[in-house]
Scaffold this active site. Structure first.
Site, PDB file in Angstrom:
ATOM      1  CE1 TYR A 250       4.112   4.416  56.545  1.00 22.64           C
ATOM      2  CE2 TYR A 250       2.312   3.134  57.477  1.00 22.64           C
ATOM      3  CZ  TYR A 250       3.234   4.152  57.582  1.00 22.64           C
ATOM      4  OH  TYR A 250       3.273   4.913  58.722  1.00 22.64           O
TER       5      TYR A 250
ATOM      6  CD  GLU B 190       9.732   8.112  54.277  1.00 16.85           C
ATOM      7  OE1 GLU B 190       9.587   8.488  55.451  1.00 16.85           O
ATOM      8  OE2 GLU B 190       8.785   7.951  53.489  1.00 16.85           O
TER       9      GLU B 190
END
Length: 254
Positions: free
Chosen positions: A176, A183
């Protein structure tokens, strides 16, 4: 948008295919599972998606071995990545027609956040495609999705190996943050090119008397990670303790 990296871990609580078996121990949910036709379809869907992400994983490894470098590996898996990530849009339909007991709104947000990153950022701003940050989130997504779709497949077949359950509720601890970092760095790298080209921006005056600054929109998306990331991350930590501790207790009774 932070859900783009969290999709794999949070979707088990609502949002994709095979959610009936996504770690929820509620007897009510199991009794209210999809019918035989829907179950068969969901199994096929999840098997295909698992295979698709395995193709992406193999493509990354083969490209790395051929080039001897991890730089610009995105180009070797661009088409299957776009195809299978966009294919996740079907998960919204699954929720909408009721074969998966999950929130349509939450699922839409989770799926669209990734589709947005693939098409509206990485595809549209070609200058960022060679950035290492793209490879960072692609690797995180690939490992996550292979585990996630495998989890759903075995859950629907009522034969879930503990190792897959453990991997689903453990590897996100690393994947994660890794995905979120990739991103954010990718969006950040796209900003100067978006501003220079005026990409997707609408300036005044125009007949609709409406303006939109895509550059500012991307900045707002990046800022949204600040409150969302810790909330989602610690929620998943809580879910991990709940699900895995329940499994251990169940094993003791057996």
């Amino acid at each position: 948008m932070a859900a783009a990296a969290a999709t794999a871990a949070t979707k088990g609580n609502g949002g994709g295919s095979g959610r009936v078996g996504a770690g929820d121990s509620s007897g009510a949910r199991k009794k209210k599972g999809p019918g035989p036709v829907a179950t068969a379809y969901l199994v096929i869907y999840n098997v295909v998606m698992t295979a698709g992400w395995l193709v992406i994983a193999v493509g990354l490894v083969r490209a790395y071995l051929a080039k001897g470098s991890y730089h610009s590996l995105y180009y070797s898996i661009e088409r299957p990545l776009k195809f299978f990530q966009t294919g996740a849009l079907l998960e919204i339909l699954h929720c909408a027609i009721g074969i998966v007991p999950s929130s349509v709104v939450l699922t839409s947000f989770q799926v669209m956040s990734r589709v947005f990153l693939i098409w509206a950022v990485t595809h549209s701003v070609k200058e960022v495609q060679s950035e290492d940050s793209v490879l960072l989130f692609v690797i995180a997504w690939t490992i996550t999705e292979i585990i996630r779709y495998s989890f759903y497949t075995f859950s629907l077949l009522n034969h879930l190996p503990y190792i897959i359950k453990w991997a689903r509720y453990t590897l996100f601890i690393v994947l994660y943050p890794m995905g979120v970092t990739g991103e954010l760095l990718t969006i950040y790298a796209a900003l100067p090119f978006v501003r220079q080209a005026g990409l997707y921006s609408i300036s005044l005056p125009n007949k609709y008397n409406f303006s939109f600054d895509y550059h500012a929109f991307l900045i707002l998306i990046m800022i949204s990670y600040i409150p969302l990331f810790p909330q989602l991350y610690f929620h998943m930590i809580h879910q991990r303790r709940k699900v895995l501790s329940h499994t251990e207790e169940h094993k003791k009774f057996e």
